[in-house]
Design a protein around this motif. Structure first.
Motif, short mmCIF file in Angstrom:
data_model
loop_
_atom_site.label_atom_id
_atom_site.label_comp_id
_atom_site.label_asym_id
_atom_site.label_seq_id
_atom_site.Cartn_x
_atom_site.Cartn_y
_atom_site.Cartn_z
N PRO A 1 0.93 -1.55 -0.37
CA PRO A 1 0.26 -0.13 0.15
C PRO A 1 0.48 1.29 0.10
O PRO A 1 2.06 1.24 0.24
N VAL A 2 0.30 2.53 -0.36
CA VAL A 2 0.88 3.87 -0.58
C VAL A 2 1.08 4.55 1.03
O VAL A 2 1.12 3.59 1.80
N ARG A 3 2.85 4.89 1.13
CA ARG A 3 3.46 5.20 2.13
C ARG A 3 3.42 6.67 2.19
O ARG A 3 3.74 6.90 1.24
N VAL A 4 2.15 6.92 3.13
CA VAL A 4 2.32 8.76 3.57
C VAL A 4 3.40 8.34 4.32
O VAL A 4 3.39 8.49 5.35
N VAL A 5 4.25 9.92 3.79
CA VAL A 5 5.96 10.29 4.76
C VAL A 5 6.51 11.54 4.81
O VAL A 5 5.14 11.95 3.63
N ASP A 6 6.68 11.61 5.91
CA ASP A 6 6.98 13.31 5.84
C ASP A 6 8.60 13.30 5.15
O ASP A 6 8.63 12.65 4.93
N ARG A 7 8.98 14.49 5.72
CA ARG A 7 10.14 14.72 4.63
C ARG A 7 11.25 14.27 4.88
O ARG A 7 12.13 13.54 4.16
N ARG A 8 11.23 13.75 6.59
CA ARG A 8 12.84 13.22 7.61
C ARG A 8 12.46 11.06 6.24
O ARG A 8 13.27 10.82 5.66
N ASP A 9 11.82 11.14 6.77
CA ASP A 9 11.62 9.74 5.43
C ASP A 9 11.34 9.82 4.74
O ASP A 9 12.21 8.62 3.99
N TRP A 10 11.15 10.60 4.10
CA TRP A 10 11.39 10.47 2.34
C TRP A 10 12.89 10.39 2.18
O TRP A 10 13.36 9.48 1.42
N ALA A 11 13.67 10.97 2.82
CA ALA A 11 15.16 11.13 2.72
C ALA A 11 15.58 9.97 2.94
O ALA A 11 16.26 9.43 2.11
N ALA A 12 15.41 9.23 4.19
CA ALA A 12 16.06 8.74 4.35
C ALA A 12 15.72 7.06 3.43
O ALA A 12 16.68 5.94 3.28
N THR A 13 14.73 6.85 3.01
CA THR A 13 14.05 5.67 2.06
C THR A 13 15.11 5.93 0.70
O THR A 13 15.46 5.03 0.55
N ASN A 14 15.13 7.69 0.67
CA ASN A 14 16.25 7.79 -0.51
C ASN A 14 17.33 7.46 -0.64
O ASN A 14 17.98 6.66 -1.26
N ILE A 15 18.41 7.79 0.95
CA ILE A 15 19.01 6.90 1.58
C ILE A 15 19.54 5.85 0.84
O ILE A 15 20.61 5.15 0.71
N ALA A 16 18.47 4.97 1.56
CA ALA A 16 18.30 3.36 1.01
C ALA A 16 18.51 3.43 0.14
O ALA A 16 19.19 2.25 -0.59
N GLY A 17 17.83 3.75 -0.91
CA GLY A 17 18.25 3.45 -1.85
C GLY A 17 19.32 3.67 -2.55
O GLY A 17 19.98 2.97 -3.90
N LEU A 18 20.11 5.67 -2.87
CA LEU A 18 21.15 5.99 -3.58
C LEU A 18 22.28 4.79 -2.84
O LEU A 18 23.19 4.76 -3.17
N ARG A 19 22.00 4.30 -1.09
CA ARG A 19 23.68 3.14 -1.27
C ARG A 19 23.22 2.52 -1.89
O ARG A 19 24.76 1.48 -2.06
N GLU A 20 22.39 0.98 -2.22
CA GLU A 20 22.42 0.05 -3.26
C GLU A 20 23.09 1.14 -4.62
O GLU A 20 23.79 0.23 -5.33
#
Length: 355
Positions: free
Chosen positions: A61-80
């Motif tokens: 399902p969709v994740r509704v996030v704040d700015r910090r959570d968005w950044a953390a998710t993208n950091i995990a992706g960038l790490r890959e």
């Protein structure tokens, strides 16, 4: 392999530098989250009906996030993505103690600073790096902030955003090979990093590229140009064509569905376009250097291409584009829908069909 980017510091920097969200009460925040989840489901039905595309794989399902959570998710992706790229560029050599102690922290701060900037602008994203088949993120503070600035009807604006982002989810879930193809091209970009010019020469060329981007408002340069070898340029052409298609398709769908289900869509579109074009000179320069300006042009160029193809062969004919990687548009075809139609459908092409 030793750490070249301090990812924990990147996350902390993004959280510290990210701007605060609009003032909302707990009850308002709860309402926004529930509204976005409901409107995501509504948008999914509209998108499926309009495009004829439906998910072929299960998705979270969709994740509704704040700015910090968005950044953390993208950091995990960038790490890959970045870790193997750095490994190849360095020849898998271990960095010296000073490089590891200082360099990784410096790059961590730089990555966090970039994500802090972007976290205040992104309304939604279909994030494909961290999990299969990917996950839809909606950044609630940004959506609320923009709808307030535009003085838009909240329900209308939120559904409008959901239409765009759900289309991206549909592209990856209705076309099961899309994620693997995209990740394969990213890996090809990494694999090509060892060939071609010496890294130092590429960095010098990168400095010139960044300088040109600041001077020329029409420049298509971004920080990606710093690390390009000839092999990477060929891959980047394919990725650019793909991303332009996906962005343009989402814009085409939201503009096609919007007038039927969003009463104030014309006012929202006009206000949002003005927002895209706005910004002081420094912010515009930052957007160009980060590649955000290129993404903005992709919206218009891709929408024009999709419109041209649908006009010629109908929606069902357009959907042939998702048959395989071989039917995706080439970079040069984005400005010439007839060329894509001739290559995929044959010189005459099919007669347009309803829908």
């Amino acid at each position: 392999m030793a750490q070249f980017v301090d990812w924990d510091l990147a996350a902390a920097t993004a959280g510290a530098l990210g701007k605060s969200g609009p003032r909302v009460s707990y009850a308002e925040a709860t309402e926004v989250v529930g509204d976005l989840r409901r409107l995501t489901d509504e948008a999914a039905e509209h998108v499926a009906e309009y495009t004829g595309l439906r998910a072929q794989v299960a998705h979270p399902p969709v994740r509704v996030v704040d700015r910090r959570d968005w950044a953390a998710t993208n950091i995990a992706g960038l790490r890959e993505v970045i870790t193997p790229l750095v490994s190849r560029l360095s020849g898998d050599k271990q960095p010296g103690a000073l490089t590891e102690a200082i360099g990784s922290r410096l790059t961590g701060v730089q990555a966090g600073t970039v994500l802090a900037y972007l976290s205040g602008r992104v309304l939604g994203q279909y994030e494909v790096f961290s999990a299969d088949p990917g996950q839809l993120l909606l950044v609630a503070p940004n959506i609320v902030e923009v709808e307030r600035k535009l003085q838009a009807d909240p329900r209308d604006f939120r559904l409008w955003v959901c239409l765009h982002e759900v289309t991206h989810r549909t592209q990856f879930t209705a076309v099961p090979w899309m994620r693997a193809y995209f990740l394969g091209e990213v890996q090809a970009f990494v694999d090509a990093s060892q060939g071609g010019e010496h890294l130092l020469e590429r960095l010098r060329r990168g400095v010139a590229t960044l300088s040109d981007a600041i001077k020329d408002p029409e420049s298509r340069a971004s920080v990606l140009d710093i690390v390009q070898t000839p092999g990477q340029r060929a891959v980047l052409d394919r990725l650019t064509a793909l991303m332009t298609l996906l962005e343009g398709h989402a814009e085409f769908v939201m503009d096609g569905v919007g007038p039927e289900v969003i009463p104030s869509v014309e006012r929202i579109r006009a206000g949002f376009n003005r927002r895209r074009e706005a910004g002081n000179p420094l912010e515009k320069a930052i957007r160009r250097l980060l590649g955000v300006e290129v993404k903005m042009r992709q919206y218009a160029e891709g929408r024009k291409f999709v419109h041209g193809v649908v006009e010629r062969v109908g929606m069902a004919g357009f959907n042939r584009i998702f048959s395989s990687p071989l039917t995706l548009p080439r970079l040069e075809e984005l400005g010439d829908p007839d060329a894509w139609v001739a290559r995929v459908h044959g010189p005459a092409g099919p007669l347009p069909t309803a829908g």
